[in-house]
Design a protein around this motif. Sequence first.
Motif, mmCIF file in Angstrom:
data_model
loop_
_atom_site.group_PDB
_atom_site.id
_atom_site.type_symbol
_atom_site.label_atom_id
_atom_site.label_comp_id
_atom_site.label_asym_id
_atom_site.label_seq_id
_atom_site.Cartn_x
_atom_site.Cartn_y
_atom_site.Cartn_z
ATOM 1 N N UNK A 113 0.839 -1.190 0.000
ATOM 2 C CA UNK A 113 0.000 0.000 0.000
ATOM 3 C C UNK A 113 0.877 1.244 0.000
ATOM 4 N N UNK A 114 0.526 2.240 -0.798
ATOM 5 C CA UNK A 114 1.347 3.464 -0.850
ATOM 6 C C UNK A 114 1.413 4.148 0.517
ATOM 7 N N UNK A 115 2.571 4.708 0.847
ATOM 8 C CA UNK A 115 2.782 5.459 2.079
ATOM 9 C C UNK A 115 3.242 6.869 1.734
ATOM 10 N N UNK A 116 2.788 7.837 2.505
ATOM 11 C CA UNK A 116 3.099 9.221 2.160
ATOM 12 C C UNK A 116 4.590 9.542 2.305
ATOM 13 N N UNK A 117 5.276 8.835 3.198
ATOM 14 C CA UNK A 117 6.668 9.193 3.473
ATOM 15 C C UNK A 117 7.687 8.183 2.950
ATOM 16 N N UNK A 160 9.217 -1.151 -0.169
ATOM 17 C CA UNK A 160 9.223 -1.794 1.144
ATOM 18 C C UNK A 160 9.955 -3.130 1.131
ATOM 19 N N UNK A 161 9.811 -3.892 0.044
ATOM 20 C CA UNK A 161 10.483 -5.191 -0.035
ATOM 21 C C UNK A 161 11.996 -5.026 0.020
ATOM 22 N N UNK A 162 12.507 -4.051 -0.731
ATOM 23 C CA UNK A 162 13.955 -3.809 -0.707
ATOM 24 C C UNK A 162 14.427 -3.410 0.687
ATOM 25 N N UNK A 163 13.616 -2.633 1.391
ATOM 26 C CA UNK A 163 14.002 -2.209 2.737
ATOM 27 C C UNK A 163 14.039 -3.391 3.708
ATOM 28 N N UNK A 164 13.122 -4.316 3.530
ATOM 29 C CA UNK A 164 13.139 -5.532 4.363
ATOM 30 C C UNK A 164 14.441 -6.309 4.136
ATOM 31 N N UNK A 211 14.308 2.319 12.207
ATOM 32 C CA UNK A 211 13.040 1.589 12.158
ATOM 33 C C UNK A 211 11.908 2.456 12.698
ATOM 34 N N UNK A 212 10.897 2.708 11.903
ATOM 35 C CA UNK A 212 9.788 3.552 12.345
ATOM 36 C C UNK A 212 8.583 2.738 12.797
ATOM 37 N N UNK A 267 15.304 10.889 7.077
ATOM 38 C CA UNK A 267 14.960 11.673 8.259
ATOM 39 C C UNK A 267 14.856 10.747 9.470
ATOM 40 N N UNK A 268 15.076 11.330 10.668
ATOM 41 C CA UNK A 268 14.989 10.538 11.895
ATOM 42 C C UNK A 268 13.529 10.188 12.156
ATOM 43 N N UNK A 269 13.178 8.915 11.997
ATOM 44 C CA UNK A 269 11.809 8.457 12.203
ATOM 45 C C UNK A 269 11.736 7.282 13.175
#
Length: 279
Positions: A63-67, A73-77, A171-172, A199-201
């Motif tokens: 699902x699209x996320x604004x930030x 997301x898969x690559x980040x995992x 990790x946010x 950004x710091x999240x």
Amino acid sequence: MPASERIPARPVTATAEAVELLTHGELTVRGRIREASNAVLFCSVALDGVRADCVYKPVAGERPLWDFPDGTLAEREVAAYEVARATGWDLVPPTVLRDGPHGEGMCQLWIETVPQDEAPELLALVDTEEPGEGWKAVGFAEVGEGRTALLVHADDPRLRRLAVLDAVINNSDRKGGHLLPAPGDKLYGIDHGVTFHVEDKLRTLLWGWAGEPLTAEAVEVLNGLARDLGDGAPLAARLAELLTPAEVDAVRERVAELLRSGVHPVPNGSWPAIPWPPV
């Protein structure tokens, strides 16, 4: 039933074997995990007579996320797994990026957790002003009818390592449900799609060590990460395949800042410190 489904699943303990199986095995969808906000499919993966269970998150189901940029997301995992593996702490299950029945996605080894009645208590709400022995305070939470309770987590070295990893990967979304106690006194963290923002999240339930000195072990690991993130180093090259140049630079900066400060980070005040819902 596909031939691969007739192969009994067995525990895959060697990391290299798990990565090979996840990367090249035949992926068969067996069901969907409905509680997840994105498409999360429970699958089996089989290769050369070996079969294991796994989780497959296709990019098409994100699902699209604004930030966070769409479809990342898969690559980040996978990037979170690569950093975790470099620490040597074995905190994230083997995770790869591969093609599957619904297109490219993240594929992660399924972790069988210990039974709930045998699992260590990692998080709790207590009706006291201070945490008891063996616990660290996170903050007060509303529990209904105008009442509050103190949210605490265990003063557990495995959680403390995970808190350091979360600070590195920014990790946010470190929720209680993302902590998996496994046999052999192991603990895994999962669901790392919203990580590595420039950004710091940092949002987590593991603030109990905020402002406290890092352990000698953590400092040693962070120094190793700093070397592994140098120009031309294998980890830096791998992250460059998964993240933007600015995001890779931000990882380097976070590692350097942790080493400069020598302490666990504290909430910055410009971003909610605790994820919602927290479990």
